[in-house]
Enzyme design. Structure first.
Site, PDB file in Angstrom:
ATOM      1  N   HIS A  85       4.691  -9.779   2.601  1.00 54.87           N
ATOM      2  CA  HIS A  85       3.561 -11.115   2.828  1.00 54.87           C
ATOM      3  C   HIS A  85       3.024 -11.713   2.106  1.00 54.87           C
ATOM      4  CE1 HIS A  85      -0.667  -9.139   2.965  1.00 54.87           C
ATOM      5  NE2 HIS A  85       0.134  -8.028   2.789  1.00 54.87           N
ATOM      6  N   THR A 141       0.860  -1.210   0.020  1.00 54.40           N
ATOM      7  CA  THR A 141      -0.121  -0.041   0.138  1.00 54.40           C
ATOM      8  C   THR A 141       0.836   1.206  -0.086  1.00 54.40           C
ATOM      9  OG1 THR A 141      -1.847  -1.314   1.309  1.00 54.40           O
ATOM     10  CG2 THR A 141      -1.939   1.093   1.315  1.00 54.40           C
ATOM     11  N   ASN A 145      -5.468  -8.868  -7.943  1.00 52.17           N
ATOM     12  CA  ASN A 145      -5.676  -9.809  -6.720  1.00 52.17           C
ATOM     13  C   ASN A 145      -6.857 -10.385  -6.761  1.00 52.17           C
ATOM     14  OD1 ASN A 145      -6.357  -6.654  -6.893  1.00 52.17           O
ATOM     15  ND2 ASN A 145      -7.414  -7.463  -4.830  1.00 52.17           N
ATOM     16  N   SER A 163       5.309  -6.371  -2.004  1.00 53.34           N
ATOM     17  CA  SER A 163       4.958  -6.693  -0.661  1.00 53.34           C
ATOM     18  C   SER A 163       5.624  -7.866  -0.106  1.00 53.34           C
ATOM     19  CB  SER A 163       3.260  -6.629  -0.607  1.00 53.34           C
ATOM     20  OG  SER A 163       2.724  -7.032   0.752  1.00 53.34           O
ATOM     21  N   CYS A 217      -9.055  -6.455   1.798  1.00 53.16           N
ATOM     22  CA  CYS A 217      -9.419  -5.014   2.165  1.00 53.16           C
ATOM     23  C   CYS A 217     -10.741  -4.573   1.912  1.00 53.16           C
ATOM     24  CB  CYS A 217      -8.111  -4.456   1.275  1.00 53.16           C
ATOM     25  SG  CYS A 217      -6.618  -4.911   1.416  1.00 53.16           S
ATOM     26  N   GLN A 224       0.911  -8.723  -6.619  1.00 54.46           N
ATOM     27  CA  GLN A 224       0.466 -10.141  -6.536  1.00 54.46           C
ATOM     28  C   GLN A 224       1.205 -11.218  -7.495  1.00 54.46           C
ATOM     29  OE1 GLN A 224      -1.956 -11.908  -5.051  1.00 54.46           O
ATOM     30  NE2 GLN A 224      -2.858 -10.282  -3.665  1.00 54.46           N
TER      31      GLN A 224
END
Ligand SMILES: Cc1ncc(COP(=O)(O)O)c(C=O)c1O
Length: 393
Positions: A206, A77, A156, A204, A330, A184
């Site tokens: 995670h 983000t 995503n 990202s 989200c 992704q």
């Protein structure tokens, strides 16, 4: 009260992934002995600075970037916000326009909205029924005022992969900068920033078996943007704040592992995904696979089950120990219908009946068998309660 299922099956790897043991091992010393602030000049500071350098090399290695082109952030983000706002706010010029797509993650759409509120113009490209952007639409949308084009690498929700190299070339032909949200896609398909020709790329941790709350923005060498977080000047003055050392170290290790295992990941996970799709289609009537049949990331399977509400499906699956999702983790909290499926032209029924199953390296064929068995039962049960039961039984 729901009885706890004997074994749980996690099929929501697009939302987050388990942290790899090797990653945890690599992080631990930075929570125990090596707690120095990288900005300190003593031994403790030098040790953590060295760790950051090493992680920067590992992250860069996964996307064929140079270590000095990696800026650590608090995740995908923030990387998206930094790319978009950092570019548009840098040296305000006559170029007050940007282009993005209507299927981006909120991490892209929300900064775009905030720029619009400040007087910038944003064009949102439409997509086809399988979620693809037409390069000719981008050609039509860019103008001499366009400063930035931001198009996600892989979606995503439905996993569709966009023709990023071609889109980046169109942006550059018109003197615009190109950013891609590759959250992704990184670690799931080979990504080479040089070959793609992108200026900015978001990652990202995670999503690739690293810890949460850490990510990076690739910024092509020599390319200038404005910071969005101001302070002590860490991360080449682009992201102030004491570095999240242990998480960055874990992220680096996760990237190293993701790079080494990539061919295995692609083969193993896409084979399991195809098996999952085939099993669902064989065992459950009135269902449809959404997204592109060919241009999709290895771990994504997204369906519409007609006559069923996806939220009910998720609750029932969860009661049976299976973790799935309707799409973006989200936007679930925002309780709004998927903007991605809307943009793909889906009807209300097609949107509400949707389910995303996303796989990881840890999933097995036995888990897929069990999940499909439960899914078939649950779909049948929900359809029998539906006012449309005669249509779908
Ligand atoms: C495409 C995409 N972009 C951005 C993000 C946000 O990443 P993070 O959770 O690291 O902030 C996500 C997370 O789901 C995503 O799927």
């Amino acid at each position: 009260m729901t009885s706890v299922p004997a074994e749980r099956i996690y099929l929501d790897n697009a939302a987050s992934t388990p942290v790899a043991d090797e990653v945890i091992q690599e992080m631990l010393p930075f929570l125990k002995q090596q707690y120095g602030n990288p900005s300190s000049i003593h031994y403790y500071g030098r040790e953590t600075t060295r760790a950051l350098q090493s992680a920067r090399k590992q992250v860069a290695g996964l996307i064929n970037a140079k270590p000095n082109e990696i800026i650590f952030t608090s995740g995908g983000t923030e990387a998206d916000n930094l790319a978009i706002k950092g570019t548009m706010l840098y040296k305000p010029s006559t170029r007050m326009h940007m282009v993005t797509s209507s299927i981006e993650h909120d991490a892209v759409l929300e900064p775009c909205k905030s720029l619009e509120a400040a007087g910038y113009k944003v064009t949102y490209l439409a997509v086809s029924g399988d979620g693809m952007i037409k390069p000719s639409d981008l050609k039509d949308a860019v103008t001499p005022e366009t400063k930035l084009v931001s198009i996600m690498y892989a979606n995503n929700e439905v996993g569709t992969i966009q023709p990023i190299r071609e889109l980046a070339a169109i942006a550059h032909e018109h003197g615009a900068v190109f950013h891609t949200d590759a959250v992704q896609a990184v670690g799931k398909v080979p990504i080479d920033v040089r070959e793609l020709g992108v200026d900015l790329l978001s990652i990202s941790s995670h999503k690739i078996n690293g810890p949460k709350g850490v990510g990076a923005l690739y910024i092509r060498q020599g390319f200038k943007i404005d910071p969005i977080i101001h302070g002590g000047g860490q991360e080449s003055l682009l992201r102030s704040g004491t570095e999240n050392v242990h998480s960055i170290v874990g992220f680096g290790k996760a990237c190293e592992i993701a790079g080494k295992r990539l061919p295995v990941y692609q083969q193993q996970v896409s084979r399991l995904r195809d098996y999952l799709i085939k099993s669902v289609q064989e065992k459950i009537p009135h269902c449809r696979l959404n997204g592109s049949a060919t241009n999709r990331i290895p771990n994504n399977a997204h369906f519409t089950f007609f006559g069923v509400n996806g939220e009910d499906l998720i609750i029932k699956l969860d009661e049976n120990g299976i973790a799935a999702s309707t799409g973006s983790a989200c936007s679930v909290k925002k309780q709004k219908p998927s903007h991605v499926l809307k943009a793909m032209g889906f009807s209300y029924e097609e949107i509400t009946g949707s389910l995303r199953l996303s796989l990881g390296m840890q999933n097995t064929a036995e888990e897929v068998d069990r999940a499909v068995e439960v899914l078939a039962q649950v779909v049948q049960e929900l359809r029998s309660l539906s006012p449309f039961k005669s249509k779908y039984s």
